[in-house]
Design a protein around this motif. Structure first.
Motif, mmCIF file in Angstrom:
data_model
loop_
_atom_site.group_PDB
_atom_site.id
_atom_site.type_symbol
_atom_site.label_atom_id
_atom_site.label_comp_id
_atom_site.label_asym_id
_atom_site.label_seq_id
_atom_site.Cartn_x
_atom_site.Cartn_y
_atom_site.Cartn_z
ATOM 1 N N LEU A 172 74.459 18.982 2.888
ATOM 2 C CA LEU A 172 74.606 19.883 1.753
ATOM 3 C C LEU A 172 75.328 21.133 2.225
ATOM 4 O O LEU A 172 74.906 21.760 3.202
ATOM 5 C CB LEU A 172 73.227 20.254 1.193
ATOM 6 N N VAL A 173 76.399 21.486 1.541
ATOM 7 C CA VAL A 173 77.186 22.645 1.943
ATOM 8 C C VAL A 173 77.353 23.580 0.753
ATOM 9 O O VAL A 173 77.984 23.206 -0.247
ATOM 10 C CB VAL A 173 78.568 22.220 2.475
ATOM 11 N N GLU A 174 76.790 24.774 0.890
ATOM 12 C CA GLU A 174 76.864 25.761 -0.180
ATOM 13 C C GLU A 174 78.125 26.607 -0.059
ATOM 14 O O GLU A 174 78.661 26.799 1.040
ATOM 15 C CB GLU A 174 75.658 26.704 -0.155
ATOM 16 N N ALA A 194 78.067 21.196 -2.333
ATOM 17 C CA ALA A 194 78.681 19.881 -2.204
ATOM 18 C C ALA A 194 77.765 18.980 -1.398
ATOM 19 O O ALA A 194 77.368 19.330 -0.278
ATOM 20 C CB ALA A 194 80.040 20.008 -1.523
ATOM 21 N N ALA A 195 77.447 17.832 -1.959
ATOM 22 C CA ALA A 195 76.527 16.899 -1.312
ATOM 23 C C ALA A 195 77.257 15.647 -0.863
ATOM 24 O O ALA A 195 78.086 15.102 -1.588
ATOM 25 C CB ALA A 195 75.414 16.517 -2.283
ATOM 26 N N SER A 196 76.956 15.210 0.330
ATOM 27 C CA SER A 196 77.518 13.958 0.831
ATOM 28 C C SER A 196 76.400 12.939 0.955
ATOM 29 O O SER A 196 75.231 13.302 1.090
ATOM 30 C CB SER A 196 78.180 14.171 2.192
ATOM 31 N N GLY A 197 76.751 11.681 0.922
ATOM 32 C CA GLY A 197 75.730 10.648 1.006
ATOM 33 C C GLY A 197 75.301 10.214 -0.384
ATOM 34 O O GLY A 197 75.551 10.892 -1.369
ATOM 35 N N ARG A 198 74.615 9.101 -0.466
ATOM 36 C CA ARG A 198 74.261 8.539 -1.762
ATOM 37 C C ARG A 198 73.072 9.201 -2.411
ATOM 38 O O ARG A 198 72.675 8.850 -3.492
ATOM 39 C CB ARG A 198 73.987 7.047 -1.607
ATOM 40 N N THR A 199 72.494 10.184 -1.784
ATOM 41 C CA THR A 199 71.282 10.772 -2.297
ATOM 42 C C THR A 199 71.498 11.575 -3.568
ATOM 43 O O THR A 199 70.548 11.858 -4.290
ATOM 44 C CB THR A 199 70.632 11.667 -1.238
ATOM 45 N N PHE A 200 72.742 11.934 -3.868
ATOM 46 C CA PHE A 200 72.956 12.836 -5.003
ATOM 47 C C PHE A 200 72.435 12.237 -6.290
ATOM 48 O O PHE A 200 71.837 12.923 -7.119
ATOM 49 C CB PHE A 200 74.444 13.179 -5.124
ATOM 50 N N THR A 201 72.641 10.950 -6.507
ATOM 51 C CA THR A 201 72.225 10.344 -7.766
ATOM 52 C C THR A 201 70.767 9.911 -7.752
ATOM 53 O O THR A 201 70.220 9.574 -8.802
ATOM 54 C CB THR A 201 73.097 9.121 -8.100
ATOM 55 N N THR A 202 70.156 9.933 -6.596
ATOM 56 C CA THR A 202 68.779 9.456 -6.506
ATOM 57 C C THR A 202 67.808 10.562 -6.132
ATOM 58 O O THR A 202 66.636 10.297 -5.854
ATOM 59 C CB THR A 202 68.661 8.329 -5.467
ATOM 60 N N SER A 203 68.287 11.793 -6.136
ATOM 61 C CA SER A 203 67.441 12.910 -5.725
ATOM 62 C C SER A 203 67.409 14.022 -6.757
ATOM 63 O O SER A 203 68.427 14.319 -7.388
ATOM 64 C CB SER A 203 67.953 13.514 -4.409
ATOM 65 N N GLY A 204 66.246 14.633 -6.885
ATOM 66 C CA GLY A 204 66.184 15.894 -7.588
ATOM 67 C C GLY A 204 66.831 16.940 -6.700
ATOM 68 O O GLY A 204 66.904 16.760 -5.480
ATOM 69 N N MET A 205 67.320 18.014 -7.303
ATOM 70 C CA MET A 205 67.978 19.031 -6.502
ATOM 71 C C MET A 205 67.556 20.415 -6.965
ATOM 72 O O MET A 205 67.085 20.592 -8.091
ATOM 73 C CB MET A 205 69.491 18.897 -6.581
ATOM 74 N N GLY A 206 67.726 21.370 -6.063
ATOM 75 C CA GLY A 206 67.293 22.708 -6.416
ATOM 76 C C GLY A 206 68.000 23.789 -5.631
ATOM 77 O O GLY A 206 68.647 23.526 -4.615
ATOM 78 N N TRP A 207 67.863 24.989 -6.143
ATOM 79 C CA TRP A 207 68.336 26.188 -5.459
ATOM 80 C C TRP A 207 67.112 27.021 -5.093
ATOM 81 O O TRP A 207 66.247 27.268 -5.934
ATOM 82 C CB TRP A 207 69.258 27.005 -6.349
ATOM 83 N N PHE A 208 67.095 27.470 -3.862
ATOM 84 C CA PHE A 208 66.031 28.313 -3.356
ATOM 85 C C PHE A 208 66.657 29.585 -2.795
ATOM 86 O O PHE A 208 67.847 29.600 -2.480
ATOM 87 C CB PHE A 208 65.262 27.576 -2.240
ATOM 88 N N TRP A 256 68.337 20.193 3.348
ATOM 89 C CA TRP A 256 68.652 21.603 3.111
ATOM 90 C C TRP A 256 70.052 21.948 3.599
ATOM 91 O O TRP A 256 70.510 21.437 4.623
ATOM 92 C CB TRP A 256 67.643 22.498 3.836
ATOM 93 N N GLY A 257 70.692 22.833 2.855
ATOM 94 C CA GLY A 257 71.964 23.367 3.301
ATOM 95 C C GLY A 257 71.752 24.556 4.218
ATOM 96 O O GLY A 257 70.618 24.958 4.478
ATOM 97 N N GLN A 258 72.857 25.131 4.671
ATOM 98 C CA GLN A 258 72.786 26.250 5.605
ATOM 99 C C GLN A 258 72.633 27.599 4.905
ATOM 100 O O GLN A 258 72.286 28.602 5.542
ATOM 101 C CB GLN A 258 74.045 26.273 6.478
ATOM 102 N N GLY A 259 72.907 27.630 3.624
ATOM 103 C CA GLY A 259 72.715 28.851 2.862
ATOM 104 C C GLY A 259 73.985 29.647 2.644
ATOM 105 O O GLY A 259 74.949 29.543 3.407
ATOM 106 N N THR A 260 73.970 30.435 1.588
ATOM 107 C CA THR A 260 75.055 31.356 1.293
ATOM 108 C C THR A 260 74.439 32.670 0.813
ATOM 109 O O THR A 260 73.451 32.666 0.087
ATOM 110 C CB THR A 260 76.020 30.761 0.243
#
Length: 124
Positions: free
Chosen positions: A4-6, A23-37, A114-118
């Motif tokens: 995950l790259v913010e 931006a998400a890589s891998g097949r998890t995008f369609t099979t995962s809930g997602m969020g911003w923290f 988790w991404g690295q953050g922005t």
């Protein structure tokens, strides 16, 4: 492996708008809930906005309701956070996260990627 790259953070003035992207890589995008923290200096991390696998359901932190909007683009494998009417208290590092496959977007413990953050800074 999921990555995950913010992007989109920056320094803005109070009242301005900003859009974060993840931006998400891998097949998890369609099979995962997602969020911003987000995590501000000296404070606990908090869940700002979450969206279900289908994109049909969302959940927001009370302090951002009516100002922030989370959305996802399946064609681009990208998660967004539109932030309007920004306030100094929105200053924090913002992180994108994804649940395990078929995880529950409402359960914080299901977020395992988790991404690295922005950084978002809104001076007072």
């Amino acid at each position: 492996q999921v990555q995950l790259v913010e992007s989109g953070g920056g320094l803005v003035q109070a009242g301005d708008s900003l859009t974060l992207a993840c931006a998400a890589s891998g097949r998890t995008f369609t099979t995962s809930g997602m969020g911003w923290f987000r995590q501000a200096p000296g404070k606990e991390r908090e869940a700002v906005a979450r969206i279900s696998r289908s994109g049909s359901s969302t959940y927001y932190l009370d302090s951002v309701k009516g100002r922030f909007t989370v959305s996802r683009d399946y064609a681009k494998n990208t998660l967004y956070l539109q932030m309007n009417s920004l306030k100094p208290e929105d200053t924090a590092d913002y992180y994108c996260a994804a649940t395990k496959n078929y995880g529950n977007y409402l359960l914080l413990r299901d977020y395992i990627y988790w991404g690295q953050g922005t950084q978002v800074t809104v001076p007072s």
